[in-house]
Write a protein that holds these residues in place. Structure first.
Motif, mmCIF file in Angstrom:
data_model
loop_
_atom_site.group_PDB
_atom_site.id
_atom_site.type_symbol
_atom_site.label_atom_id
_atom_site.label_comp_id
_atom_site.label_asym_id
_atom_site.label_seq_id
_atom_site.Cartn_x
_atom_site.Cartn_y
_atom_site.Cartn_z
ATOM 1 N N ALA A 111 41.243 43.062 37.304
ATOM 2 C CA ALA A 111 41.472 43.631 38.633
ATOM 3 C C ALA A 111 41.057 42.656 39.725
ATOM 4 O O ALA A 111 41.759 42.496 40.738
ATOM 5 C CB ALA A 111 40.713 44.950 38.766
ATOM 6 N N ALA A 112 39.912 41.995 39.545
ATOM 7 C CA ALA A 112 39.461 41.029 40.547
ATOM 8 C C ALA A 112 40.452 39.874 40.671
ATOM 9 O O ALA A 112 40.770 39.429 41.784
ATOM 10 C CB ALA A 112 38.074 40.508 40.177
ATOM 11 N N ARG A 113 40.946 39.389 39.538
ATOM 12 C CA ARG A 113 41.910 38.280 39.573
ATOM 13 C C ARG A 113 43.232 38.704 40.188
ATOM 14 O O ARG A 113 43.986 37.865 40.688
ATOM 15 C CB ARG A 113 42.125 37.747 38.160
ATOM 16 C CG ARG A 113 40.899 36.991 37.642
ATOM 17 C CD ARG A 113 41.039 36.565 36.190
ATOM 18 N NE ARG A 113 39.879 35.777 35.754
ATOM 19 C CZ ARG A 113 39.624 35.443 34.490
ATOM 20 N NH1 ARG A 113 40.465 35.823 33.530
ATOM 21 N NH2 ARG A 113 38.553 34.735 34.190
ATOM 22 N N ALA A 114 43.498 40.012 40.172
ATOM 23 C CA ALA A 114 44.701 40.534 40.838
ATOM 24 C C ALA A 114 44.424 40.869 42.301
ATOM 25 O O ALA A 114 45.295 41.422 42.977
ATOM 26 C CB ALA A 114 45.196 41.773 40.099
ATOM 27 N N ASP A 115 43.221 40.553 42.786
ATOM 28 C CA ASP A 115 42.844 40.748 44.181
ATOM 29 C C ASP A 115 42.799 42.234 44.565
ATOM 30 O O ASP A 115 43.180 42.606 45.671
ATOM 31 C CB ASP A 115 43.793 39.994 45.110
ATOM 32 C CG ASP A 115 43.171 39.732 46.481
ATOM 33 O OD1 ASP A 115 41.935 39.564 46.551
ATOM 34 O OD2 ASP A 115 43.915 39.708 47.481
ATOM 35 N N LYS A 116 42.299 43.055 43.654
ATOM 36 C CA LYS A 116 42.152 44.486 43.929
ATOM 37 C C LYS A 116 40.663 44.821 44.084
ATOM 38 O O LYS A 116 39.822 44.324 43.331
ATOM 39 C CB LYS A 116 42.715 45.337 42.781
ATOM 40 C CG LYS A 116 44.105 44.953 42.294
ATOM 41 C CD LYS A 116 45.184 45.171 43.345
ATOM 42 C CE LYS A 116 46.573 44.901 42.731
ATOM 43 N NZ LYS A 116 47.657 44.968 43.749
#
Length: 364
Positions: A105-110
């Motif tokens: 999720a963090a790598r997807a900028d969420k």
């Protein structure tokens, strides 16, 4: 038919775009998050996914039934994270799945709201913290007890009672929880599931980190029912400035116990003591079936609006997403809870005390 009204969110101008939420997991906690978030002004649940497709569809239908637009049901997490109509995700999956999901999720900028525990290993917690800090997203573990009014008041009052000395916290569940409520109890323990709340709370009250633990476990009842997990765990913890604490968790209370959870906290300081007993929560009901104490401090609905510590914690996270401020609960402090619990389970297996190394600097 009950009418739901919208809770006010005075921190958001009317012309701001809505914060778009994707919910991962459609079980009890997914439903609880959806109920709380669907009543927040300026928030739209745009996507849902679950390992069980029909549960995701049912949750989407439930959200639509409250007068909101029906969220898109995605096949899996990757598909949901690729959805450009999602700004933040709520992870309500089994305990052992949180770590990799937060990294993705963090790598997807969420932005990320994750149910407790943060992760079930320090290595996964470290990877999650690193990914979150690198991405610059807002993230919080939903240790909602910090929003229970009595606990928040205890934090303020304890400041005038001298140095913390001895803490005790128990959180014991009835058999219903590991045998009926959770289909994945064999993948976690009562300490991960229950004591994670108490470790976060006690460490917040004491304002210190655990440096050493010794833990023991009892196994038997649940194994006899085909569920391979301990019945009870006791953790003895030592803090860096000398305070000590005991964390007790069990989930074999009989289902006739008047509450599903027996929760009690006490903190003894050099000049006073604070006790917090949440069993009755001020409501007692007696009928032909017996006596019970309906719980209302964490989750309740008042005049159609979700209320309580759970909803307040979620509202805090949503505000942080809009403003960029850091949540009351940092991911570093949640990583520390994971470190305590990982060390405790290692102590159970070795029957020896276990030291807990911490990154430099105090965490909130």
């Amino acid at each position: 038919m009950q009418t739901h009204t919208t809770a006010p969110d005075r921190g958001r101008p009317d012309d701001d775009p809505p914060l778009r939420i994707g919910i991962v997991g459609a079980g009890i906690m997914g439903q609880g998050n959806a109920l709380a978030m669907s009543q927040q002004r300026g928030v739209e649940i745009t996507a849902v996914t679950s390992a069980t497709a029909n549960h995701a569809d049912a949750l989407a239908d439930e959200i639509a039934g409250r007068g909101r637009r029906r969220p898109v049901v995605h096949a899996d997490l990757d598909q949901l994270l690729a959805d450009q109509q999602v700004d933040a995700v709520v992870l309500t999956t089994p305990d052992d799945l949180h770590g990799p999901m937060m990294v993705a999720a963090a790598r997807a900028d969420k932005h990320i709201l994750v149910e407790k525990p943060f992760t079930t290993s320090v290595a996964e917690a470290d990877r999650a913290v690193a990914a979150i800090r690198e991405a610059g997203v807002v993230a919080m573990c939903l240790f909602n007890h910090r929003w229970v009014p009595a606990y928040a008041q205890a934090k303020e009052l304890s400041a005038g009672l001298g140095a913390p000395a001895v803490g005790y916290a128990r959180k014991n569940d009835t058999l219903y929880v590991p045998t009926e409520m959770l289909s994945w109890a064999h993948r976690t323990t009562c300490a991960w599931f229950l004591s994670s709340h108490d470790i976060d709370l006690m460490s917040w009250l004491i304002d210190d980190q655990v440096i050493r633990v010794f833990a023991t476990a009892r196994t038997g009842k649940l194994q006899s029912l085909g569920i391979d997990t301990p019945d009870a765990i006791q953790i003895q913890a030592e803090y860096s400035r000398g305070a000590v604490a005991t964390f007790e968790s069990a989930w074999i209370y009989p289902n006739t116990f008047p509450t599903m959870v027996d929760s009690y906290v006490t903190l003894t300081c050099a000049d006073g003591v604070i006790q917090l007993d949440r069993q009755t929560e001020n409501v007692v009901v007696a009928d032909p079936s017996g006596v019970r104490y309906p719980r209302n401090l964490l989750q309740r609905v008042v005049h159609g609006v979700p209320a309580g510590a759970y909803a307040d914690a979620i509202a805090h996270f949503l505000r942080c997403c809009r403003t960029g401020e850091q949540p009351l609960i940092s991911v570093e402090s949640s990583r520390s809870v994971t470190a305590v619990l990982e060390a405790a389970h290692h102590s159970i297996s070795t029957r020896q005390p276990v030291d807990i190394p911490h990154p430099t600097g105090r965490v909130r």
